[in-house]
Design a protein around this motif. Structure first.
Motif, PDB file in Angstrom:
ATOM      1  N   LEU A  18       0.681  -1.263  -0.060  1.00 42.58           N
ATOM      2  CA  LEU A  18       0.142  -0.035   0.520  1.00 42.58           C
ATOM      3  C   LEU A  18       1.078   1.463  -0.029  1.00 42.58           C
ATOM      4  CD1 LEU A  18      -3.276  -0.787   2.703  1.00 42.58           C
ATOM      5  CD2 LEU A  18      -2.486  -1.145   0.305  1.00 42.58           C
ATOM      6  N   ASP A  19       1.749   1.567   1.078  1.00 43.57           N
ATOM      7  CA  ASP A  19       2.658   2.264   0.846  1.00 43.57           C
ATOM      8  C   ASP A  19       3.112   2.889  -0.624  1.00 43.57           C
ATOM      9  OD1 ASP A  19       2.495   3.446   3.696  1.00 43.57           O
ATOM     10  OD2 ASP A  19       3.806   1.501   4.113  1.00 43.57           O
ATOM     11  N   THR A  20       4.228   1.355  -1.001  1.00 45.26           N
ATOM     12  CA  THR A  20       4.720   1.386  -2.600  1.00 45.26           C
ATOM     13  C   THR A  20       3.769   2.423  -3.482  1.00 45.26           C
ATOM     14  OG1 THR A  20       6.089  -0.342  -2.047  1.00 45.26           O
ATOM     15  CG2 THR A  20       5.245   0.521  -4.329  1.00 45.26           C
ATOM     16  N   VAL A  21       2.189   1.901  -3.687  1.00 44.32           N
ATOM     17  CA  VAL A  21       1.461   2.413  -4.267  1.00 44.32           C
ATOM     18  C   VAL A  21       1.287   3.459  -4.095  1.00 44.32           C
ATOM     19  CG1 VAL A  21      -1.014   2.452  -5.232  1.00 44.32           C
ATOM     20  CG2 VAL A  21       0.572   0.280  -4.738  1.00 44.32           C
ATOM     21  N   ALA A  22       0.900   4.158  -2.911  1.00 46.77           N
ATOM     22  CA  ALA A  22       0.595   5.276  -2.077  1.00 46.77           C
ATOM     23  C   ALA A  22       1.914   6.905  -3.014  1.00 46.77           C
ATOM     24  CB  ALA A  22       0.563   5.199  -1.037  1.00 46.77           C
ATOM     25  N   ILE A  36      -6.097  11.358  -7.873  1.00 49.74           N
ATOM     26  CA  ILE A  36      -6.151   9.939  -8.063  1.00 49.74           C
ATOM     27  C   ILE A  36      -6.752   9.500  -6.648  1.00 49.74           C
ATOM     28  CG2 ILE A  36      -5.109   7.843  -8.408  1.00 49.74           C
ATOM     29  CD1 ILE A  36      -2.942   9.264 -10.313  1.00 49.74           C
ATOM     30  N   ILE A  37      -7.888   8.415  -7.054  1.00 50.52           N
ATOM     31  CA  ILE A  37      -8.899   7.903  -5.479  1.00 50.52           C
ATOM     32  C   ILE A  37      -7.711   7.316  -5.513  1.00 50.52           C
ATOM     33  CG2 ILE A  37     -10.723   7.186  -4.996  1.00 50.52           C
ATOM     34  CD1 ILE A  37     -11.646   9.142  -6.568  1.00 50.52           C
ATOM     35  N   PHE A  38      -7.071   6.735  -4.152  1.00 57.50           N
ATOM     36  CA  PHE A  38      -6.879   4.745  -3.718  1.00 57.50           C
ATOM     37  C   PHE A  38      -7.004   3.673  -3.234  1.00 57.50           C
ATOM     38  CE2 PHE A  38      -4.272   1.986  -1.354  1.00 57.50           C
ATOM     39  CZ  PHE A  38      -3.613   1.839  -1.884  1.00 57.50           C
ATOM     40  N   LYS A  39      -7.469   2.597  -4.579  1.00 55.91           N
ATOM     41  CA  LYS A  39      -8.416   1.952  -4.527  1.00 55.91           C
ATOM     42  C   LYS A  39      -6.871   0.690  -3.759  1.00 55.91           C
ATOM     43  CE  LYS A  39     -10.205  -1.800  -5.584  1.00 55.91           C
ATOM     44  NZ  LYS A  39      -9.775  -3.266  -5.895  1.00 55.91           N
ATOM     45  N   LEU A  77     -11.160   4.152  -1.751  1.00 61.66           N
ATOM     46  CA  LEU A  77     -12.403   4.008  -2.567  1.00 61.66           C
ATOM     47  C   LEU A  77     -11.869   2.425  -1.898  1.00 61.66           C
ATOM     48  CD1 LEU A  77     -14.046   3.885  -5.929  1.00 61.66           C
ATOM     49  CD2 LEU A  77     -12.837   1.804  -5.357  1.00 61.66           C
ATOM     50  N   THR A  78     -12.859   1.875  -1.794  1.00 66.25           N
ATOM     51  CA  THR A  78     -12.814   0.388  -1.397  1.00 66.25           C
ATOM     52  C   THR A  78     -14.186  -0.169  -1.891  1.00 66.25           C
ATOM     53  OG1 THR A  78     -12.379  -1.794  -0.235  1.00 66.25           O
ATOM     54  CG2 THR A  78     -13.743   0.035   0.738  1.00 66.25           C
TER      55      THR A  78
END
Length: 251
Positions: A18-22, A36-39, A77-78
């Motif tokens: 999650l950290d890497t993508v964020a 960008i919304i994080f999913k 978003l989830t």
């Protein structure tokens, strides 16, 4: 109309992922002026096989998502699969997503709408774009102020999907925000021996074609090493390709 970009790993695998993508989403936002919304999903309840990885579960998963929002300032978003999940999920995320297979489940739509959050309804693989007016009606009549629709393809024979891009202008007649799910639309459902296959090489073309048909949102599942992903490995996009594609899509 504001462009919407949604990106993140298919499922929460670890805090490190999650950290890497964020961090990459923050970099793209800073360079391109996007939001960008994080999913990521806390539970993939609709996996092909009972032996497939599902995620950390709701309690731990929501805490991990809340940590991402706190550390990086990203919107979240989830997805939910049962109506009782809506209220606690709505305390953490900005957008609640209704999975495609469940888009006609009235209680699920109503529960999501009552949170006051944006509701993103994915179009079922067995419905047309015009059919989506009825799930939207359910959500709006339950109090949802902001409802999005997402195109993700239709079943075409066995283990394959096809995208009819005419669904996008049809759905724009129903709601002003229509998102193209560029990675799920290249899936081959159940086509990889007890799991879903796919072909990520077509993701950029799906995104650009959707733009030509009027889409104003794009959804990408991304991973730093997609082939090692624990869900949707074959159709997830490589994280380091995201910047270039969003740059092309941005007005």
């Amino acid at each position: 109309m504001q462009q919407r970009f949604i990106a993140g790993p298919c499922v929460i695998e670890s805090a490190e992922l999650l950290d890497t993508v964020a961090q990459e989403l923050v970099r793209i936002n800073d360079k391109l002026g996007t939001d960008i919304i994080f999913k990521a999903s806390f539970d993939k309840a609709n996996r092909t096989s009972i032996r497939s990885f599902r995620g950390p579960g709701m309690d731990k998963g929501l805490q991990m998502l809340a940590d991402i929002k706190s550390k990086y300032g990203l919107k979240l978003l989830t997805d939910i699969h049962e109506s009782w999940q809506a209220a606690p999920v709505g305390e953490v995320v900005d957008v609640i997503q209704i999975p495609a297979f469940l888009c006609r489940q009235t209680d699920l739509l109503v529960a999501a709408a009552k949170t006051g959050k944006t509701v993103n309804i994915k179009k079922a693989q067995f419905l047309s774009g015009n059919d989506m007016r009825y799930p939207v009606e359910k959500a709006r009549e339950a109090g949802a102020k902001d409802v999005w629709l997402t195109e993700r393809g239709n079943m075409f024979g066995y283990n394959n999907l096809i995208v009819d891009f005419r669904n996008i202008p049809d759905m724009l007649q129903i709601t002003p925000t229509v998102v193209m799910d560029c990675t799920h639309s290249v899936q081959r459902p159940g086509g990889a021996g007890g799991k879903t296959g796919g072909d990520r090489q077509f993701v950029p073309a799906m995104a650009l074609a959707a733009k030509a048909f009027g889409a104003n949102g794009w959804f990408f599942e991304v991973h730093p090493d997609p082939d090692k992903g624990l869900s949707d490995a074959a159709n997830m996009m490589c994280l380091d390709k995201l910047y270039e594609l969003i740059e092309k899509l941005k007005n």
